[in-house]
Enzyme design. Structure first.
Site, mmCIF file in Angstrom:
data_model
loop_
_atom_site.group_PDB
_atom_site.id
_atom_site.type_symbol
_atom_site.label_atom_id
_atom_site.label_comp_id
_atom_site.label_asym_id
_atom_site.label_seq_id
_atom_site.Cartn_x
_atom_site.Cartn_y
_atom_site.Cartn_z
ATOM 1 N N PRO A 130 0.795 -1.150 -0.003
ATOM 2 C CA PRO A 130 0.257 0.418 0.017
ATOM 3 C C PRO A 130 0.784 1.295 0.160
ATOM 4 C CG PRO A 130 -1.171 -1.782 1.659
ATOM 5 C CD PRO A 130 0.515 -1.921 1.350
ATOM 6 N N TYR A 131 2.002 0.995 0.948
ATOM 7 C CA TYR A 131 3.187 2.025 1.099
ATOM 8 C C TYR A 131 3.870 2.479 -0.627
ATOM 9 C CZ TYR A 131 7.250 4.673 1.623
ATOM 10 O OH TYR A 131 8.469 5.450 1.359
ATOM 11 N N LEU A 132 3.981 1.357 -1.140
ATOM 12 C CA LEU A 132 5.356 1.287 -2.140
ATOM 13 C C LEU A 132 4.056 2.017 -3.718
ATOM 14 C CD1 LEU A 132 7.440 -1.592 -2.487
ATOM 15 C CD2 LEU A 132 7.715 1.377 -2.017
#
Ligand SMILES: NC(=O)c1ccc[n+]([C@@H]2O[C@H](COP(=O)([O-])OP(=O)(O)OC[C@H]3O[C@@H](n4cnc5c(N)ncnc54)[C@H](OP(=O)(O)O)[C@@H]3O)[C@@H](O)[C@H]2O)c1
Length: 217
Positions: A130-132
């Site tokens: 989700p962050y990437l």
């Protein structure tokens, strides 16, 4: 040339180092933070604190903060303890809002603190995706903007001391670490280097003096 530079996320661990370096080099620095209690530290680092929450405020408010700047640096982030919602509102949304604010206010130069792995979010470890994905979308939004951008993707950040040496390439083909001080120095150097405009590249701790590494990009 002395520039007026807004650093978003100015109380962050990398950003504080960057603010001090920019101020020491004679730049006029605005330090954007969302918490009033952080303003005195930002001031002590040599910047004029600007109180704006990049998730809560609209693009007009962010625009007023960047008005008259020569450059902005996005060094803010939701942080490791945050859930998927804040990856969306901060890591993507905050960065994208700053792009829009720069576009609307004639700020041509935008430096993005991205992350290694943002070129291939689905290839990253599951909890990181989700962050990437959010970082990838933020980088994409910036690339589409037509601004004079530089997107810098460091490996894992450490609090080791500054070495002044890195390795930099569009793809380094390996993972690794780099100190926040060397990341901050890379941003300070890249700020005025036109050869880094329109470039996206990875950085890790290394052996090449930072300026030389950037000239080869
Ligand atoms: N850690 C790693 O290994 C790694 C690797 C590659 C890339 N990166 C990227 O590098 C960035 C910087 O790392 P760091 O360790 O220096 O980060 P950090 O110390 O967590 O700093 C992030 C800053 O962003 C601020 N922020 C959060 N939400 C905000 C909002 N809505 N409006 C304005 N400011 C807000 C935080 O302020 P508050 O105190 O208000 O929360 C904090 O000061 C990370 O965010 C990440 O995207 C990290």
């Amino acid at each position: 040339m002395a520039m007026k530079v807004l650093v978003a996320g100015a109380h962050g661990k990398t950003a504080r180092r960057l603010v001090r370096m920019l101020a020491e080099s004679g730049h006029e620095v605005l330090g954007l933070v969302r918490k009033e209690e952080q303003m005195s530290n930002v001031e002590a680092d040599g910047a004029e604190p600007v109180l704006v929450d990049l998730e809560e405020e609209g693009v007009e408010t962010v625009g007023r903060a960047v008005e008259g700047c020569d450059a902005v640096v996005f060094a803010a982030g939701a942080g490791p303890g945050s859930g998927a919602a804040r990856k969306e509102t901060m890591d993507y949304g905050g960065a994208a809002k700053l792009v829009e604010a720069a576009e609307q206010n004639g700020v041509r130069r935008y430096l993005m603190l991205s992350s290694m792995g943002a070129n291939d979010p689905e290839g990253g470890p599951e909890p990181m995706r989700p962050y990437l994905r959010a970082k990838a979308r933020a980088d994409e939004r910036l690339r589409e903007s037509g601004l004079d951008y530089t997107i810098i993707r460091p490996g894992s950040l450490t609090d080791e001391e500054e070495t002044g040496r890195i390795e930099a390439a569009e793809s380094l083909g390996r993972r690794g670490e780099i100190s926040r001080s060397d990341v901050a120095r890379t941003f300070a150097e890249a700020l005025e280097m036109e050869s880094t405009y329109g470039k996206t590249f990875e950085i890790l701790a290394g052996e090449t003096p930072i300026r030389e590494a950037l000239e080869r990009i």
